[in-house]
Design a protein around this motif. Structure first.
Motif, mmCIF file in Angstrom:
data_model
loop_
_atom_site.group_PDB
_atom_site.id
_atom_site.type_symbol
_atom_site.label_atom_id
_atom_site.label_comp_id
_atom_site.label_asym_id
_atom_site.label_seq_id
_atom_site.Cartn_x
_atom_site.Cartn_y
_atom_site.Cartn_z
ATOM 1 N N LEU B 119 34.089 26.558 1.406
ATOM 2 C CA LEU B 119 35.239 26.032 0.660
ATOM 3 C C LEU B 119 35.885 24.852 1.390
ATOM 4 N N VAL B 120 35.955 24.935 2.722
ATOM 5 C CA VAL B 120 36.539 23.841 3.506
ATOM 6 C C VAL B 120 35.642 22.599 3.427
ATOM 7 N N ALA B 121 34.320 22.813 3.458
ATOM 8 C CA ALA B 121 33.379 21.681 3.488
ATOM 9 C C ALA B 121 33.226 20.988 2.142
ATOM 10 N N THR B 122 33.445 21.722 1.051
ATOM 11 C CA THR B 122 33.178 21.178 -0.287
ATOM 12 C C THR B 122 33.894 19.847 -0.568
ATOM 13 N N PRO B 123 35.195 19.732 -0.318
ATOM 14 C CA PRO B 123 35.853 18.442 -0.605
ATOM 15 C C PRO B 123 35.254 17.273 0.189
ATOM 16 N N TYR B 124 34.823 17.536 1.410
ATOM 17 C CA TYR B 124 34.226 16.482 2.236
ATOM 18 C C TYR B 124 32.900 16.029 1.638
ATOM 19 N N VAL B 125 32.083 16.989 1.220
ATOM 20 C CA VAL B 125 30.787 16.648 0.630
ATOM 21 C C VAL B 125 31.006 15.859 -0.659
ATOM 22 N N LEU B 126 31.977 16.296 -1.454
ATOM 23 C CA LEU B 126 32.266 15.594 -2.718
ATOM 24 C C LEU B 126 32.766 14.174 -2.446
ATOM 25 N N ALA B 127 33.633 14.055 -1.429
ATOM 26 C CA ALA B 127 34.210 12.734 -1.135
ATOM 27 C C ALA B 127 33.140 11.757 -0.640
ATOM 28 N N VAL B 128 32.276 12.203 0.240
ATOM 29 C CA VAL B 128 31.266 11.310 0.830
ATOM 30 C C VAL B 128 30.078 11.116 -0.101
ATOM 31 N N GLY B 129 29.745 12.160 -0.864
ATOM 32 C CA GLY B 129 28.495 12.112 -1.623
ATOM 33 C C GLY B 129 28.631 11.790 -3.088
ATOM 34 N N THR B 130 29.829 11.523 -3.585
ATOM 35 C CA THR B 130 29.989 11.196 -5.000
ATOM 36 C C THR B 130 29.264 9.891 -5.316
ATOM 37 N N GLY B 131 28.596 9.862 -6.460
ATOM 38 C CA GLY B 131 27.822 8.672 -6.839
ATOM 39 C C GLY B 131 26.396 8.811 -6.350
ATOM 40 N N PRO B 132 25.916 7.827 -5.585
ATOM 41 C CA PRO B 132 24.515 7.881 -5.153
ATOM 42 C C PRO B 132 24.256 8.907 -4.051
ATOM 43 N N GLY B 133 25.310 9.469 -3.515
ATOM 44 C CA GLY B 133 25.153 10.362 -2.365
ATOM 45 C C GLY B 133 24.585 11.724 -2.694
ATOM 46 N N GLY B 134 24.548 12.106 -3.973
ATOM 47 C CA GLY B 134 23.956 13.395 -4.353
ATOM 48 C C GLY B 134 24.791 14.583 -3.926
ATOM 49 N N ALA B 135 26.125 14.488 -4.114
ATOM 50 C CA ALA B 135 27.013 15.564 -3.665
ATOM 51 C C ALA B 135 26.702 16.890 -4.354
ATOM 52 N N LEU B 136 26.450 16.831 -5.656
ATOM 53 C CA LEU B 136 26.221 18.089 -6.383
ATOM 54 C C LEU B 136 24.903 18.737 -5.964
ATOM 55 N N ASP B 137 23.881 17.894 -5.710
ATOM 56 C CA ASP B 137 22.607 18.434 -5.204
ATOM 57 C C ASP B 137 22.831 19.120 -3.862
ATOM 58 N N ALA B 138 23.607 18.460 -3.020
ATOM 59 C CA ALA B 138 23.870 19.018 -1.690
ATOM 60 C C ALA B 138 24.610 20.348 -1.796
ATOM 61 N N LEU B 139 25.612 20.402 -2.685
ATOM 62 C CA LEU B 139 26.376 21.649 -2.832
ATOM 63 C C LEU B 139 25.504 22.763 -3.406
ATOM 64 N N ALA B 140 24.555 22.386 -4.267
ATOM 65 C CA ALA B 140 23.637 23.395 -4.826
ATOM 66 C C ALA B 140 22.776 24.004 -3.711
ATOM 67 N N VAL B 141 22.334 23.155 -2.782
ATOM 68 C CA VAL B 141 21.526 23.660 -1.657
ATOM 69 C C VAL B 141 22.377 24.565 -0.762
ATOM 70 N N VAL B 142 23.610 24.124 -0.498
ATOM 71 C CA VAL B 142 24.494 24.933 0.355
ATOM 72 C C VAL B 142 24.768 26.287 -0.289
ATOM 73 N N ALA B 143 25.022 26.251 -1.610
ATOM 74 C CA ALA B 143 25.387 27.490 -2.309
ATOM 75 C C ALA B 143 24.216 28.462 -2.427
ATOM 76 N N THR B 144 22.997 27.976 -2.376
ATOM 77 C CA THR B 144 21.838 28.870 -2.531
ATOM 78 C C THR B 144 21.186 29.178 -1.181
ATOM 79 N N ALA B 145 20.558 28.163 -0.591
ATOM 80 C CA ALA B 145 19.872 28.390 0.693
ATOM 81 C C ALA B 145 20.884 28.780 1.773
ATOM 82 N N GLY B 146 22.032 28.120 1.766
ATOM 83 C CA GLY B 146 23.056 28.426 2.768
ATOM 84 C C GLY B 146 23.539 29.860 2.636
#
Lengths: 229, 257
Positions: B119-146
């Motif tokens: 939960l703490v990391a999510t806003p950072y990933v969204l802020a840095v990865g929005t657009g071409p950064g693939g934030a949602l892909d990254a969060l999907a990996v964190v939510a499953t594999a993580g």
């Protein structure tokens, strides 16, 4: 029916025999003292009787129960050198243990408050346990041992490390619990004067064997001297 | 007492110990500081084209996953052997609650470390990865594999903790196990190119999770096309959960005595 009835209990750690066919009984309204030098097997016996250790031989019952879960629900125990979560408040500690015995949180809290008053910690209910002196922690441990209102109470070296005032407070409390609650109390100690002061009966353990099992009389002191010299 | 009720009771108390009376909130402040520093660095280096935006997100996610798993590992490895060291275990084992409920409750409570770090990391990933950064892909990996890795680490460490004589042994063994699992990820590419190397990469849950992260976030493959990398983390998680639920019937006050 005896509150505690043990028959030829043995406990072996590898080659070492910690308990050698120990038999003794304890009754309601009485404080039974388990006396012996360090390493005599007192703590091992308490751990066997409270189902924490499986005996290597023999059998025992607590209020007629032999099933470990049933036994744990009718006994209260103050373990030797018991630790306490220092960051918890006294009342939270007691409430949690009450809940583990199936008491509803609100009832456990009320019971905890009553017990804290009974052991003389009523005004410290909201303090963190880390701020308590050793004597106060021992009294808190006794309150925790009473949280399930047990008819049988095992207290393993309850005065260990206490100053004379703290010892007196704890021993007076133990005697009062036997008289007022009618509980069967088994108390271990390596100090003769403690056993003589509050116990009705005494059992002396020496290297895992019972060498004395009778009322507290002059013969107790003689036997204990023989064991320790 | 009802088993589910006992487990819930233990979870509640453990979570309160860690997050109301313990170090949980302070450690999360530390995590936020660390993520802030990395996020600023990633954003800056991306702007001057020294670092691809997706690579930057991957760095951030690796840090968040690493910290979250470390907290889970330490929390779980301390859960029973720590109580044994602090002499507070005996009073718990003396209650009529089944030992398996105590262990399960502590393992579930350790997952809170993962959840809060996520939960703490999510806003950072969204802020840095929005657009071409693939934030949602990254969060999907964190939510499953993580999550699968958190369950594997947490329940596995509790298993070790239940049987370790001291806390030091428990923490040491848990770290050693993680170290061994990290080895395949350090093998040279030449070794892992063949079928045996590929099998090792896929069989090791830690390496497999990192492969999924790299392929989805950095290489921009779709999550669905790489989902098979989730197999070993999920299988490993299921195995350790089953081992805790079925395998731990009694907790000994002195293991091995």
């Amino acid at each position: 029916m005896n509150a505690v009835d043990s028959h030829r209990i043995s406990k072996r750690y590898g080659e070492r025999l910690a308990l050698d066919e120990v038999s003794f009984t304890a009754s309601n309204n009485q404080v039974t003292g388990l006396l012996g030098p360090n390493g005599a097997g007192k703590t091992t016996l308490i751990r066997v009787l409270t189902t924490l250790l499986a005996p290597s031989g023999g059998e025992f019952s607590i209020l007629g129960h032999t099933d470990p879960e049933k036994i744990r629900s009718v006994v209260g125990v103050l373990p030797e050198s018991a630790g306490f979560p220092k960051r918890k408040r006294a009342i939270d500690y007691l409430s949690y243990h009450g809940a583990l015995y199936g008491v509803h949180w609100s009832d456990a809290r009320k019971l905890g408050m009553d017990l804290l008053s009974e052991v003389g910690l009523g005004d410290r209910w909201s303090d963190r346990i880390g701020t308590f002196s050793r004597g106060m922690r021992q009294r808190l441990g006794i309150a925790r041992a009473l949280i399930n209102e047990p008819p049988v109470l095992f207290l393993d070296e309850p005065t260990l490390g206490l100053d004379p005032g703290g010892k007196r407070n704890v021993l007076d409390l133990v005697r009062r619990l036997a008289d007022e609650r009618g509980a069967a109390i088994v108390l271990t100690s390596h100090l003769l004067d403690e056993i003589e002061r509050i116990c009705d009966r005494a059992v002396i353990l020496d290297r895992g064997r019972v060498v004395y099992d009778a009322a507290v009389t002059d013969r107790l002191a003689d036997t204990f001297l023989e064991v320790t010299t | 007492m009802n088993d589910t009720k006992s487990v819930a009771l233990v979870v509640r108390e453990e979570v309160r110990d860690a997050w109301l009376r313990g170090w949980g909130p302070w450690l999360m402040v530390g995590v936020a500081f660390a993520l802030s520093g990395v996020a600023v660095g990633v954003a800056y280096t991306s702007q001057i084209n020294l670092l691809d935006a997706r690579e930057g997100v991957a760095i951030l996610v690796r840090l968040a996953i690493g910290l979250g798993l470390l907290f889970v590992l330490f929390g779980a490895a301390d859960s029973i052997s720590g109580e044994r060291d602090r002499a507070t275990l005996e009073s718990l084992l003396l209650t009529p609650v089944e030992h398996s409920s105590l262990v399960l409750g502590k393992a579930i409570a350790a997952m809170a470390w993962w959840l809060v770090t996520f939960l703490v990391a999510t806003p950072y990933v969204l802020a840095v990865g929005t657009g071409p950064g693939g934030a949602l892909d990254a969060l999907a990996v964190v939510a499953t594999a993580g999550l699968a890795m958190a369950v594997f680490f947490g329940f596995g460490a509790v298993l070790i903790s239940a049987r370790a004589r001291t806390n030091l042994v428990s923490l040491g063994l848990a770290l050693l196990a993680v170290g061994v699992l990290a080895v395949p990820g350090l093998l040279p590419a030449a070794v892992t190119r063949g079928p045996i190397g590929q099998f090792i990469l896929r069989a090791d849950p830690v390496t497999s999770s990192l492969q999924l992260l790299n392929r989805v976030v950095v290489d921009q493959h779709s999550f669905a096309s790489e989902v098979t990398w989730l197999a070993s983390p999920v299988i490993a998680a299921v195995i350790v959960v089953a081992a805790v639920v079925v395998g731990v019937r009694t907790v000994e006050i002195e293991p091995g005595s």
